[in-house]
Enzyme design. Structure first.
Site, PDB file in Angstrom:
ATOM      1  N   ASP B 180      28.052 -33.787 -49.783  1.00  9.38           N
ATOM      2  CA  ASP B 180      27.397 -33.674 -51.086  1.00  9.38           C
ATOM      3  C   ASP B 180      27.926 -34.697 -52.067  1.00  9.38           C
ATOM      4  OD1 ASP B 180      29.434 -32.415 -53.275  1.00  9.38           O
ATOM      5  OD2 ASP B 180      29.981 -31.945 -51.218  1.00  9.38           O
ATOM      6  N   GLY B 322      34.608 -33.844 -51.025  1.00  7.96           N
ATOM      7  CA  GLY B 322      33.185 -33.695 -50.731  1.00  7.96           C
ATOM      8  C   GLY B 322      32.685 -34.876 -49.928  1.00  7.96           C
ATOM      9  N   GLU B 323      31.416 -35.211 -50.113  1.00  4.11           N
ATOM     10  CA  GLU B 323      30.752 -36.303 -49.374  1.00  4.11           C
ATOM     11  C   GLU B 323      30.576 -35.976 -47.891  1.00  4.11           C
ATOM     12  OE1 GLU B 323      32.763 -40.077 -49.832  1.00  4.11           O
ATOM     13  OE2 GLU B 323      32.752 -39.978 -52.027  1.00  4.11           O
ATOM     14  N   GLY B 324      31.158 -34.877 -47.436  1.00  3.67           N
ATOM     15  CA  GLY B 324      31.154 -34.547 -46.009  1.00  3.67           C
ATOM     16  C   GLY B 324      32.392 -35.051 -45.288  1.00  3.67           C
TER      17      GLY B 324
END
Lengths: 356, 356
Positions: B180, B322-324
């Site tokens: 995300d 985040g960002e995966g």
């Protein structure tokens, strides 16, 4: 000069300039400050070890050190002693868990016989790029009734570990891991860890390959007897290795010390490797800063040993196999940390607004 | 039929025959029984998800879902809102942490705009193999004063997530991760998690990108106000998403549900992704068995959300980006588990003696 002192002496402190450069670069990376948690500390320490910020760690090597143990005759393992040699064959043929995990992460496996019982098989010697015959003797003495080996043999095991490192380093390596194979070797490892952490054997001895409660009690008594019979001197690591250790534990100790001396990050695996690391750090305290704990083993006493070393495990997956499986899987975490530091953009280079 | 029901319905239970085959094979593997700890359970579940024991999981995809949040105007983040779009550009140009980690583990990155503020940039559309324009609206409403979006928009965000999965699946994929990007998105995620776990916001709200104590208190008050103003119905996940969620959270929810429906393992990342997973499992409880928790985030409330889902994190590295990033790094653990099950020798095939 004592050949052991010559081989393992001269480990230097971390390069603090490189650590500072790494920390400054981390501040500029395109993410909220320290948002990747432990990966940052890992990358700083690798910078301090290597004296620079590498692009990656492509040449990864795990050494699986093998040896047999006289204490197997006390019934401390569920597996027959012949499994040690059978597994050496399995490693060389690429069949075992460490082979699968090494292929998965792009590491090479080196198998070393430091003290396997019985003769060296011709097929092992044919695998000359992945097998070393460094046998000190065919199995240790039974530590429940006497010493594992002589002081001279303990020194020799460590030296042979450093020799494996020297030969592998000549092929090129960026990071190493420790692995082990030896039926019954959680018993001498528990003895070594008990002595060097000053713990009661009850707190350290675990189920190994799967002992039941009765087996666990018997194993703790065997370790207690080993300490009473041998009285290893906790201030003399070579004495501890000789009296209650193992040949592969000595080999791993040499591998670790040689890695630290060469400024290579060393990832230690589980219970047996951590016993070897305690010996290495007792011999040369500066070695500690070169170590990463690959994982927390399910074996009782491992967390205490890691605490004593001041190391926090990278993985916690309840693994308890040895062979270097946890350490080799953890290579991926350490290399990710290094690549984040060296390959990511900064706020400035990406043209992204900074936070408050 | 309701298009949302059509898109996400029909998730099947795990294939218990495949699980049993996996368990039987595990008993024969060349190691003490279950010696690789959690790796075994992971491999069994992958077998149940896929209905077979795969050789590996070579085609890995992480979706970074992006969206903006009206609640950013309440001062709940340290970063200006424009950073969301700047980071979308960064992902597309391969500059961010998720790009580095994806290259490291051999995953492809897909960036999806579900609700970024401002126009879609031409350079994004040119990256047609890694960018999807799925914008529902340019940013949500401020949840502290009203709903994030309409019920229709919530449904649309989920549907667009399933559409991204459909298109990526047509290129081939074996495992997916959630990621995300959205300035202020820990605030709606905390609201969603509070509602769906029945927790007080104080227990769930965390520091996000690095708030101080005062900022943390303010953020908790904002979440509390969002719940008072909107009164989301905990038994109606679409209502929760519409009133206090976000467009990228809805998109991730669709990505997760479509993965489960297609019998693909889904690795969820940290706080925001777990909010999306709670919504997905509330919509379709069978989705749970298709989920792996990539890591335990440093964000307060994440462990409670994972407990509610009954998931144990694979990594614990105090990441909070985040960002995966955590989920994508965890691909390595899951693929290792699969390879151990499918590629290792058995005692019989290796000619090694079994234990007692």
């Amino acid at each position: 000069m004592d050949p052991l002192k010559a081989a393992i002496g001269g480990i230097e402190p971390l390069d603090q300039d490189a650590v500072q450069r790494a920390k400054r670069r981390t501040e500029d990376l395109l993410m909220p400050y320290l948002a990747l948690g432990r990966l940052h500390e890992i990358s700083w320490r690798v910078a301090g070890i290597m004296g620079r910020i590498p692009e990656g760690l492509p040449r990864k090597v795990v050494m699986v050190a093998a040896g047999d143990h006289g204490v197997a005759s006390e019934g401390v393992s569920l597996f027959p002693q012949e499994v040690t040699r059978q597994m050496v064959s399995g490693f060389i043929r690429g069949l075992a868990a460490i082979n699968v995990i090494s292929r998965h992460v792009g590491a090479r496996v080196v198998v070393v016989d430091f003290g396997v019982k019985g003769p060296t098989e011709p097929s092992w010697l044919e695998a000359s790029d992945s097998f070393y015959d460094m046998k000190v003797a065919p199995g240790t003495g039974n530590i429940a009734t006497g010493p594992a080996m002589s002081r001279q043999q303990a020194s020799e095991a460590i030296l042979r570990g450093t020799e494996v490192f020297r030969r592998e380093a000549s092929k090129g390596l960026d990071i190493i891991a420790t692995g082990d194979m030896g039926i019954a070797n959680t018993t001498p490892s528990a003895a070594v860890i008990s002595v060097l952490t000053g713990s009661d054997p009850e707190e350290i001895v675990g189920r190994g390959t799967g002992l039941d409660d009765e087996g666990l009690r018997r194993k703790a008594q065997v370790v207690r007897r080993a300490l009473e019979v041998n009285r290893p001197d906790p201030r003399d690591p070579l004495d501890v290795l000789a009296k209650v250790g193992g040949f592969e534990i000595g080999g791993l100790c040499g591998w670790i010390l040689a890695g630290a001396k060469a400024r290579v990050p060393v990832v230690i695996d589980g219970f047996i490797s951590t016993a070897a690391a305690l010996l290495a750090v007792a011999l040369e305290p500066r070695a500690r800063d070169y170590l990463f704990a690959g994982h927390l083993s399910a074996e009782r006493g491992h967390s205490k040993a890691l605490e004593h070393l001041g190391l926090e495990p990278l993985l916690q997956l309840e693994m308890r196999l040895g062979e270097g499986t946890g350490a080799t899987l953890a290579f991926v975490i350490i290399e990710a940390a290094v690549k984040i530091l060296s390959q990511m953009a900064t706020f400035e280079s990406a043209g992204v607004s900074r936070g408050l």
